[in-house]
Design an enzyme around this catalytic site. Structure first.
Site, PDB file in Angstrom:
ATOM      1  N   SER A 243       0.869  -1.191   0.000  1.00  0.00           N
ATOM      2  CA  SER A 243       0.000   0.000   0.000  1.00  0.00           C
ATOM      3  C   SER A 243       0.900   1.234   0.000  1.00  0.00           C
ATOM      4  O   SER A 243       2.113   1.129   0.248  1.00  0.00           O
ATOM      5  CB  SER A 243      -0.839  -0.037   1.278  1.00  0.00           C
ATOM      6  OG  SER A 243      -1.416   1.219   1.554  1.00  0.00           O
TER       7      SER A 243
ATOM      8  N   TYR B 220      -3.143  -0.740   9.960  1.00  0.00           N
ATOM      9  CA  TYR B 220      -3.025  -1.003   8.515  1.00  0.00           C
ATOM     10  C   TYR B 220      -1.624  -0.634   8.029  1.00  0.00           C
ATOM     11  O   TYR B 220      -0.958  -1.421   7.333  1.00  0.00           O
ATOM     12  CB  TYR B 220      -4.094  -0.192   7.785  1.00  0.00           C
ATOM     13  CG  TYR B 220      -4.160  -0.432   6.290  1.00  0.00           C
ATOM     14  CD1 TYR B 220      -4.813  -1.550   5.781  1.00  0.00           C
ATOM     15  CD2 TYR B 220      -3.572   0.457   5.402  1.00  0.00           C
ATOM     16  CE1 TYR B 220      -4.886  -1.770   4.415  1.00  0.00           C
ATOM     17  CE2 TYR B 220      -3.634   0.237   4.032  1.00  0.00           C
ATOM     18  CZ  TYR B 220      -4.291  -0.875   3.541  1.00  0.00           C
ATOM     19  OH  TYR B 220      -4.354  -1.086   2.178  1.00  0.00           O
TER      20      TYR B 220
HETATM   21  P1  NAP Z   1     -11.738  -4.985  -1.277  1.00  0.00           P
HETATM   22  O1  NAP Z   1     -12.428  -4.569  -2.527  1.00  0.00           O
HETATM   23  O2  NAP Z   1     -12.353  -4.720   0.043  1.00  0.00           O
HETATM   24  O3  NAP Z   1     -11.395  -6.531  -1.422  1.00  0.00           O
HETATM   25  C1  NAP Z   1     -10.756  -7.205  -0.379  1.00  0.00           C
HETATM   26  C2  NAP Z   1     -10.638  -8.654  -0.777  1.00  0.00           C
HETATM   27  O4  NAP Z   1      -9.968  -9.341   0.277  1.00  0.00           O
HETATM   28  C3  NAP Z   1     -11.980  -9.306  -0.986  1.00  0.00           C
HETATM   29  O5  NAP Z   1     -11.909 -10.107  -2.142  1.00  0.00           O
HETATM   30  C4  NAP Z   1     -12.144 -10.173   0.257  1.00  0.00           C
HETATM   31  O6  NAP Z   1     -12.879 -11.334  -0.075  1.00  0.00           O
HETATM   32  C5  NAP Z   1     -10.702 -10.507   0.589  1.00  0.00           C
HETATM   33  N1  NAP Z   1     -10.480 -10.844   1.997  1.00  0.00           N
HETATM   34  C6  NAP Z   1     -10.558 -10.041   3.083  1.00  0.00           C
HETATM   35  N2  NAP Z   1     -10.312 -10.757   4.195  1.00  0.00           N
HETATM   36  C7  NAP Z   1     -10.072 -12.032   3.784  1.00  0.00           C
HETATM   37  C8  NAP Z   1      -9.764 -13.235   4.459  1.00  0.00           C
HETATM   38  N3  NAP Z   1      -9.663 -13.288   5.797  1.00  0.00           N
HETATM   39  N4  NAP Z   1      -9.558 -14.337   3.728  1.00  0.00           N
HETATM   40  C9  NAP Z   1      -9.666 -14.316   2.375  1.00  0.00           C
HETATM   41  N5  NAP Z   1      -9.964 -13.219   1.680  1.00  0.00           N
HETATM   42  C10 NAP Z   1     -10.172 -12.088   2.388  1.00  0.00           C
HETATM   43  O7  NAP Z   1     -10.296  -4.314  -1.173  1.00  0.00           O
HETATM   44  P2  NAP Z   1      -9.228  -3.878  -2.273  1.00  0.00           P
HETATM   45  O8  NAP Z   1      -9.182  -2.416  -2.254  1.00  0.00           O
HETATM   46  O9  NAP Z   1      -9.416  -4.610  -3.528  1.00  0.00           O
HETATM   47  O10 NAP Z   1      -7.910  -4.395  -1.535  1.00  0.00           O
HETATM   48  C11 NAP Z   1      -7.145  -5.482  -1.996  1.00  0.00           C
HETATM   49  C12 NAP Z   1      -5.749  -5.353  -1.436  1.00  0.00           C
HETATM   50  O11 NAP Z   1      -5.162  -4.146  -1.922  1.00  0.00           O
HETATM   51  C13 NAP Z   1      -5.701  -5.275   0.086  1.00  0.00           C
HETATM   52  O12 NAP Z   1      -4.570  -5.938   0.574  1.00  0.00           O
HETATM   53  C14 NAP Z   1      -5.574  -3.770   0.334  1.00  0.00           C
HETATM   54  O13 NAP Z   1      -4.980  -3.499   1.567  1.00  0.00           O
HETATM   55  C15 NAP Z   1      -4.703  -3.383  -0.826  1.00  0.00           C
HETATM   56  N6  NAP Z   1      -4.754  -1.959  -1.182  1.00  0.00           N
HETATM   57  C16 NAP Z   1      -5.898  -1.358  -1.610  1.00  0.00           C
HETATM   58  C17 NAP Z   1      -5.866  -0.011  -1.965  1.00  0.00           C
HETATM   59  C18 NAP Z   1      -7.068   0.725  -2.497  1.00  0.00           C
HETATM   60  O14 NAP Z   1      -6.978   1.949  -2.710  1.00  0.00           O
HETATM   61  N7  NAP Z   1      -8.205   0.061  -2.751  1.00  0.00           N
HETATM   62  C19 NAP Z   1      -4.686   0.713  -1.862  1.00  0.00           C
HETATM   63  C20 NAP Z   1      -3.551   0.075  -1.401  1.00  0.00           C
HETATM   64  C21 NAP Z   1      -3.592  -1.263  -1.072  1.00  0.00           C
HETATM   65  P3  NAP Z   1     -13.850 -12.110   0.960  1.00  0.00           P
HETATM   66  O15 NAP Z   1     -14.492 -11.083   1.824  1.00  0.00           O
HETATM   67  O16 NAP Z   1     -14.766 -12.905   0.111  1.00  0.00           O
HETATM   68  O17 NAP Z   1     -12.958 -13.012   1.730  1.00  0.00           O
END
Ligand code: NAP
Length: 253
Positions: free
Chosen positions: A144, A157
């Site tokens: 991130s 986080y």
């Molecule tokens: P999101 O849309 O909320 O998706 C999160 C995903 O993680 C979902 O598919 C969820 O699926 C899965 N997940 C959460 N807890 C889990 C668990 N215990 N076991 C298995 N799967 C789990 O979030 P996103 O923004 O795409 O984030 C994805 C990654 O990118 C994360 O690591 C986040 O920290 C990182 N990130 C995001 C951003 C941003 O701006 N969006 C920026 C930097 C980094 P289920 O609920 O079905 O398990």
């Protein structure tokens, strides 16, 4: 030969059923990889599996909570059973808890660090036997901007994502001799459910993010796919321990 071609490679994407994970899973499949969608929500897992298959790719959907060690082993076994190998592991599943550090509960701290860091370690630790059978392996961990910067409202986080970078470097150093490359992608601000509260309910923060992002916009989940394909492919065989920001310039502004 196209060094970015993933034909014959099998990948697991944790949290591959939504957001960035879905974008990466579809991108890997478009480059030829067979993909295991590993998330808790089995309906959403199956939707992405179907989407990949409808576009001519190969995928399986596996119910997996990354915090349950038996689920990690089961996802790896299901991938090898279905596709004959595991070549690429994308540790994408993640959660965030927003609170001032002085108000953060033990439970909120533990759940974030466990999901975003400890589970990444446990999934990485489980993969090398499969990579050994395949002769090599690729791990891509999702960090991130808070792998780099501090956050006044998401200390757990930021601590977990900072840890992901150091874990990536450590595993890269440990396993380079085994032809296992371990790298990280550090997304900037991306349009997903995770950032929906900021886009919808926190206009001041939203405006300040756009103002600081040289590209003047949030990124879209599919914009992470190209870097993931590169890090999953032969093109990156001499690249390890790196953290690549995909952030519209946010990290350098
Ligand atoms: P999101 O849309 O909320 O998706 C999160 C995903 O993680 C979902 O598919 C969820 O699926 C899965 N997940 C959460 N807890 C889990 C668990 N215990 N076991 C298995 N799967 C789990 O979030 P996103 O923004 O795409 O984030 C994805 C990654 O990118 C994360 O690591 C986040 O920290 C990182 N990130 C995001 C951003 C941003 O701006 N969006 C920026 C930097 C980094 P289920 O609920 O079905 O398990």
């Amino acid at each position: 030969m196209n060094a970015f071609d993933l034909t014959g490679k099998a990948a697991i994407v944790t949290g591959g059923n939504d957001g960035i994970g879905r974008g990466i899973a579809i991108g890997l499949a478009s480059a030829g990889a067979s993909v295991c969608i590993a998330g808790r929500n089995e309906i959403k897992n199956d939707e992405v599996r179907r989407e990949i298959e409808e576009n001519g790719g190969a995928a399986i959907a596996v119910g997996c909570d990354v915090n349950v060690e038996a689920d990690i082993g089961a996802a790896i076994a299901a991938t090898e059973d279905a596709f004959g190998s595991l070549n690429v592991l994308v540790n994408n599943a993640g959660i965030a808890e927003l609170d001032a550090p002085e108000d953060m509960s033990d439970a909120a701290w533990d759940s974030v660090v466990e999901t975003n860091l400890s589970s990444v370690f446990k999934f990485c630790r489980a993969a090398p036997p499969s990579f050994t059978r395949s002769g090599s392996g690729k791990i891509i961990n999702i960090g991130s901007m808070y792998s780099i910067f501090g956050s006044p409202f998401a200390a757990s986080y930021a601590a977990s994502k900072g840890g992901v970078v150091q874990l990536t470097r450590s595993l890269a150093v440990a396993w380079a001799k085994d032809d296992i490359q371990v790298n990280a992608i550090l997304p900037g601000w991306i349009t997903t459910d995770m950032t929906a509260p900021i886009r919808n309910d926190m206009p001041d923060l939203y405006r300040s993010i756009i103002a600081r992002t040289p590209a003047e916009r949030f990124g879209e989940p599919e914009e992470l796919a190209g870097t993931a394909v590169y890090l999953a492919s032969k093109a990156s065989d001499f690249v390890t321990g790196q953290s690549i920001a995909v952030c519209g310039g946010y990290s350098v502004s």
